[in-house]
Design an enzyme around this catalytic site. Structure first.
Site, PDB file in Angstrom:
ATOM      1  N   GLU A  90       0.723  -1.264  -0.046  1.00 42.17           N
ATOM      2  CA  GLU A  90      -0.009  -0.008   0.104  1.00 42.17           C
ATOM      3  C   GLU A  90       0.979   1.249   0.119  1.00 42.17           C
ATOM      4  O   GLU A  90       2.093   1.286   0.603  1.00 42.17           O
ATOM      5  CB  GLU A  90      -0.831  -0.216   1.258  1.00 42.17           C
ATOM      6  CG  GLU A  90      -2.076  -1.018   1.079  1.00 42.17           C
ATOM      7  CD  GLU A  90      -2.861  -1.032   2.506  1.00 42.17           C
ATOM      8  OE1 GLU A  90      -4.023  -1.407   2.361  1.00 42.17           O
ATOM      9  OE2 GLU A  90      -2.528  -0.384   3.475  1.00 42.17           O
ATOM     10  N   CYS A 103       3.417   8.390   0.967  1.00 46.69           N
ATOM     11  CA  CYS A 103       4.006   7.690   2.090  1.00 46.69           C
ATOM     12  C   CYS A 103       4.319   6.447   1.530  1.00 46.69           C
ATOM     13  O   CYS A 103       3.470   5.747   1.088  1.00 46.69           O
ATOM     14  CB  CYS A 103       2.899   7.462   3.193  1.00 46.69           C
ATOM     15  SG  CYS A 103       3.687   6.484   4.663  1.00 46.69           S
ATOM     16  N   CYS A 110       6.599  -6.642   8.147  1.00 48.18           N
ATOM     17  CA  CYS A 110       7.888  -5.939   8.945  1.00 48.18           C
ATOM     18  C   CYS A 110       8.089  -7.109  10.168  1.00 48.18           C
ATOM     19  O   CYS A 110       7.237  -7.457  10.700  1.00 48.18           O
ATOM     20  CB  CYS A 110       7.273  -4.504   9.470  1.00 48.18           C
ATOM     21  SG  CYS A 110       8.518  -3.893  10.576  1.00 48.18           S
ATOM     22  N   CYS A 114       6.514  -4.242  16.711  1.00 48.76           N
ATOM     23  CA  CYS A 114       5.985  -3.083  17.943  1.00 48.76           C
ATOM     24  C   CYS A 114       4.331  -3.456  18.135  1.00 48.76           C
ATOM     25  O   CYS A 114       3.754  -3.966  17.297  1.00 48.76           O
ATOM     26  CB  CYS A 114       5.873  -1.611  17.080  1.00 48.76           C
ATOM     27  SG  CYS A 114       7.487  -1.220  16.686  1.00 48.76           S
ATOM     28  N   CYS A 117       1.297  -1.916  16.629  1.00 49.74           N
ATOM     29  CA  CYS A 117       1.384  -1.407  15.339  1.00 49.74           C
ATOM     30  C   CYS A 117       0.643  -2.594  14.631  1.00 49.74           C
ATOM     31  O   CYS A 117       1.075  -3.950  14.571  1.00 49.74           O
ATOM     32  CB  CYS A 117       2.838  -1.206  14.678  1.00 49.74           C
ATOM     33  SG  CYS A 117       2.642  -1.106  12.985  1.00 49.74           S
ATOM     34  N   GLY A 160       6.936  -1.505   6.779  1.00 51.84           N
ATOM     35  CA  GLY A 160       8.130  -1.905   6.676  1.00 51.84           C
ATOM     36  C   GLY A 160       9.279  -1.021   7.638  1.00 51.84           C
ATOM     37  O   GLY A 160       8.889   0.035   8.069  1.00 51.84           O
ATOM     38  N   GLU A 161      10.357  -1.599   7.863  1.00 50.85           N
ATOM     39  CA  GLU A 161      11.375  -0.526   8.460  1.00 50.85           C
ATOM     40  C   GLU A 161      12.444  -0.222   7.575  1.00 50.85           C
ATOM     41  O   GLU A 161      13.222  -1.180   7.120  1.00 50.85           O
ATOM     42  CB  GLU A 161      11.986  -1.595   9.699  1.00 50.85           C
ATOM     43  CG  GLU A 161      13.390  -1.158  10.522  1.00 50.85           C
ATOM     44  CD  GLU A 161      13.198   0.524  10.589  1.00 50.85           C
ATOM     45  OE1 GLU A 161      12.454   0.975  11.382  1.00 50.85           O
ATOM     46  OE2 GLU A 161      14.322   1.044  10.249  1.00 50.85           O
ATOM     47  N   SER A 215      11.098   6.845  15.587  1.00 46.71           N
ATOM     48  CA  SER A 215       9.923   6.539  16.405  1.00 46.71           C
ATOM     49  C   SER A 215      10.249   6.142  17.689  1.00 46.71           C
ATOM     50  O   SER A 215      10.859   5.134  18.248  1.00 46.71           O
ATOM     51  CB  SER A 215       9.200   5.329  15.819  1.00 46.71           C
ATOM     52  OG  SER A 215       8.837   5.463  14.575  1.00 46.71           O
ATOM     53  N   LEU A 216      10.037   7.290  18.590  1.00 46.16           N
ATOM     54  CA  LEU A 216      10.646   7.057  19.932  1.00 46.16           C
ATOM     55  C   LEU A 216       9.402   6.483  21.014  1.00 46.16           C
ATOM     56  O   LEU A 216       9.718   5.396  21.631  1.00 46.16           O
ATOM     57  CB  LEU A 216      10.964   8.383  20.530  1.00 46.16           C
ATOM     58  CG  LEU A 216      11.762   8.412  21.963  1.00 46.16           C
ATOM     59  CD1 LEU A 216      13.160   7.770  21.765  1.00 46.16           C
ATOM     60  CD2 LEU A 216      12.114  10.020  22.245  1.00 46.16           C
ATOM     61  N   HIS A 217       8.365   6.927  21.142  1.00 53.68           N
ATOM     62  CA  HIS A 217       7.185   6.549  21.597  1.00 53.68           C
ATOM     63  C   HIS A 217       7.105   6.160  23.040  1.00 53.68           C
ATOM     64  O   HIS A 217       6.156   5.951  23.678  1.00 53.68           O
ATOM     65  CB  HIS A 217       6.642   5.408  20.985  1.00 53.68           C
ATOM     66  CG  HIS A 217       6.461   5.364  19.326  1.00 53.68           C
ATOM     67  ND1 HIS A 217       6.184   6.588  18.784  1.00 53.68           N
ATOM     68  CD2 HIS A 217       6.410   4.448  18.635  1.00 53.68           C
ATOM     69  CE1 HIS A 217       5.950   6.318  17.521  1.00 53.68           C
ATOM     70  NE2 HIS A 217       6.134   5.084  17.288  1.00 53.68           N
ATOM     71  N   ASN A 291      -3.919   5.706  16.648  1.00 48.12           N
ATOM     72  CA  ASN A 291      -4.971   5.273  15.770  1.00 48.12           C
ATOM     73  C   ASN A 291      -5.393   3.768  16.553  1.00 48.12           C
ATOM     74  O   ASN A 291      -4.492   2.843  16.225  1.00 48.12           O
ATOM     75  CB  ASN A 291      -4.687   5.120  14.140  1.00 48.12           C
ATOM     76  CG  ASN A 291      -4.897   6.307  13.613  1.00 48.12           C
ATOM     77  OD1 ASN A 291      -6.031   7.013  13.830  1.00 48.12           O
ATOM     78  ND2 ASN A 291      -3.789   6.852  12.826  1.00 48.12           N
ATOM     79  N   CYS A 332      -2.247   7.169   9.829  1.00 52.25           N
ATOM     80  CA  CYS A 332      -0.844   6.572  10.067  1.00 52.25           C
ATOM     81  C   CYS A 332      -0.988   5.268  11.083  1.00 52.25           C
ATOM     82  O   CYS A 332      -1.756   5.062  12.035  1.00 52.25           O
ATOM     83  CB  CYS A 332      -0.140   7.631  10.920  1.00 52.25           C
ATOM     84  SG  CYS A 332       1.448   7.059  11.516  1.00 52.25           S
TER      85      CYS A 332
HETATM   86  N1  SAH Z   1       9.454   1.100  10.779  1.00 48.88           N
HETATM   87  C1  SAH Z   1       9.546   2.787  10.665  1.00 48.88           C
HETATM   88  C2  SAH Z   1       8.492   3.368   9.584  1.00 48.88           C
HETATM   89  C3  SAH Z   1       6.987   2.814   9.369  1.00 48.88           C
HETATM   90  S1  SAH Z   1       5.890   3.185  10.779  1.00 48.88           S
HETATM   91  C4  SAH Z   1       9.333   3.327  12.066  1.00 48.88           C
HETATM   92  O1  SAH Z   1       9.050   2.556  13.092  1.00 48.88           O
HETATM   93  O2  SAH Z   1       9.563   4.504  12.270  1.00 48.88           O
HETATM   94  C5  SAH Z   1       5.484   4.785  10.728  1.00 48.88           C
HETATM   95  C6  SAH Z   1       4.945   5.523  11.883  1.00 48.88           C
HETATM   96  O3  SAH Z   1       3.711   5.163  12.267  1.00 48.88           O
HETATM   97  C7  SAH Z   1       5.990   5.012  13.268  1.00 48.88           C
HETATM   98  O4  SAH Z   1       6.303   6.143  14.133  1.00 48.88           O
HETATM   99  C8  SAH Z   1       5.170   4.078  13.797  1.00 48.88           C
HETATM  100  O5  SAH Z   1       5.406   3.809  15.324  1.00 48.88           O
HETATM  101  C9  SAH Z   1       3.668   4.488  13.778  1.00 48.88           C
HETATM  102  N2  SAH Z   1       2.466   3.859  13.968  1.00 48.88           N
HETATM  103  C10 SAH Z   1       2.510   2.468  14.027  1.00 48.88           C
HETATM  104  N3  SAH Z   1       1.182   2.134  14.220  1.00 48.88           N
HETATM  105  C11 SAH Z   1       0.434   3.083  14.575  1.00 48.88           C
HETATM  106  C12 SAH Z   1      -0.965   3.528  15.013  1.00 48.88           C
HETATM  107  N4  SAH Z   1      -1.789   2.368  15.242  1.00 48.88           N
HETATM  108  N5  SAH Z   1      -1.184   4.967  15.085  1.00 48.88           N
HETATM  109  C13 SAH Z   1      -0.348   5.737  15.141  1.00 48.88           C
HETATM  110  N6  SAH Z   1       0.848   5.640  14.728  1.00 48.88           N
HETATM  111  C14 SAH Z   1       1.256   4.345  14.436  1.00 48.88           C
END
Ligand code: SAH
Length: 345
Positions: A90, A103, A110, A114, A117, A160-161, A215-217, A291, A332
């Site tokens: 996609e 995007c 992947c 996480c 995700c 993907g990463e 992606s710190l989170h 989300n 996202c």
């Molecule tokens: N693998 C890479 C890029 C893909 S994910 C990364 O981890 O950065 C792109 C972004 O979307 C990342 O910051 C990821 O943590 C975030 N993401 C994944 N699932 C999500 C969700 N359900 N709601 C909001 N952001 C999400």
């Protein structure tokens, strides 16, 4: 037969010479394909008929087939593409006020797993080739051409990463950034990583002027371990060290992405701890409302405003990210292979 989109200018030059063409043909081909958007050798009228016929034997200009194209009320478009081997990926087009941002996906599935995700539920089947990433942009560009618009920004934030597919992603950047090709400025390209420390350093050494997002989170290892298994291999101390290396080496600003999940990482204390962790860095924080997805129990934070204000009061630059394509599941983190029938609605 090789995909034309796989080649950076330099690699195309070598390949052409190997196959008995003149080196300068690379510039002409980049112009036809990436500037004029012509995807058939027959239409490349300043190239000799003989060369055109021969080019067809070595290179193909077809890469992706559109399976579904879904348009949202806010102008977001989600494309489902079929790859040559039948797998599907996609790509999302977002209409920003500063331009058209795409995007792109970098892997089928992947492996980062996480916990929040939906993408990671489909384990990685394979990396995408450079050409398969480039073609995503070119396909979206074709769509925009009808409205006499073009793709102006790229975020490498699809499934993907990207740093787990490092070489192909870097070549993708080189193709799309080529000054005589499609020419998207490096500063208009953002790569997002979950934090593969050795690759962050390698990326810094390339000094590409491309934006890097992390992606710190989470503000500490306890929470980050719970959300992102990669943190066990590369905990925050190592990650911060790599980021500082990047900052010193490139003199660029870094973006921290922070999804806000209810009662997981969104308290006032979490915000204060985050501020402490990144204070003084040339960085800003992109706060992303989580989300919710059907595959887990995490919920969107109800304290986004408070978190934002606390960071600001602690002198951290931050914004809350705008959302796109809610009605078509393109928001996202929600890119998912529903068509494969593996994930729940
Ligand atoms: N693998 C890479 C890029 C893909 S994910 C990364 O981890 O950065 C792109 C972004 O979307 C990342 O910051 C990821 O943590 C975030 N993401 C994944 N699932 C999500 C969700 N359900 N709601 C909001 N952001 C999400």
């Amino acid at each position: 037969m090789q995909s034309f989109f796989d080649f950076t200018k330099e690699k195309l030059q070598s390949s052409l010479v190997e196959n008995g063409f003149k080196r300068y043909l690379a510039d002409q081909l980049f112009d036809w394909v990436y500037v004029k958007n012509i995807l058939s050798f027959d239409e490349m009228t300043n190239i000799s008929k003989g060369d055109r016929e021969k080019l067809k034997e070595f290179y193909t200009l077809s890469e992706l087939e559109i399976v579904v194209q879904q348009e949202s009320k806010d102008g977001t478009v989600k494309f489902l593409f079929k790859l040559k081997d039948g797998l599907k990926i996609e790509t999302v087009l977002m209409r920003q006020n500063y331009g058209n941002s795409v995007c792109v996906t970098t892997q089928v599935g992947c492996n980062m797993a996480c916990t929040f995700c939906a993408s990671g539920l489909l384990k990685k089947t394979r990396n995408l080739s450079t050409g398969e990433i480039v073609a995503q942009v070119m396909m979206v560009n074709r769509y925009l051409q009808k409205a006499q618009e073009r793709v102006s920004h790229i975020v490498v934030m699809g499934i993907g990463e990207p740093f787990d597919n490092f070489e192909n992603v870097i070549d993708f950047v080189k193709v799309i950034n080529d000054p005589k090709g499609y020419q998207i400025g490096a500063r208009h390209i953002t790569i997002s990583t979950c934090g593969l420390v050795p690759k962050i350093k390698q990326f810094a050494d390339l000094n590409l002027q491309v934006n890097l997002a992390i992606s710190l989170h989470a503000p500490n290892n306890a929470i980050r371990n719970q959300l992102m298994p990669i943190n066990k291999a590369y905990p925050l101390e190592k990650l911060m060290e790599a980021i500082n290396y990047y900052l010193e080496k490139t003199n660029r600003r870094i973006t921290f992405e922070y999804i806000l999940i209810n009662n997981v990482n969104d308290s006032r204390e979490n915000a204060v701890e985050l501020a402490k962790l990144i204070r003084g860095m040339n960085a800003y924080v992109n706060l992303i409302p989580y989300n919710a997805v059907a595959e887990n129990d995490y919920q969107r934070s109800t304290r986004i405003e408070e978190f934002f204000t606390t960071l600001q009061n602690n002198r951290i630059n931050c914004i809350v990210r705008r959302e796109f394509g809610h009605d078509i599941d393109a928001a996202c983190g929600q890119l998912r292979a529903k068509n494969e029938g593996v994930l729940k609605k």
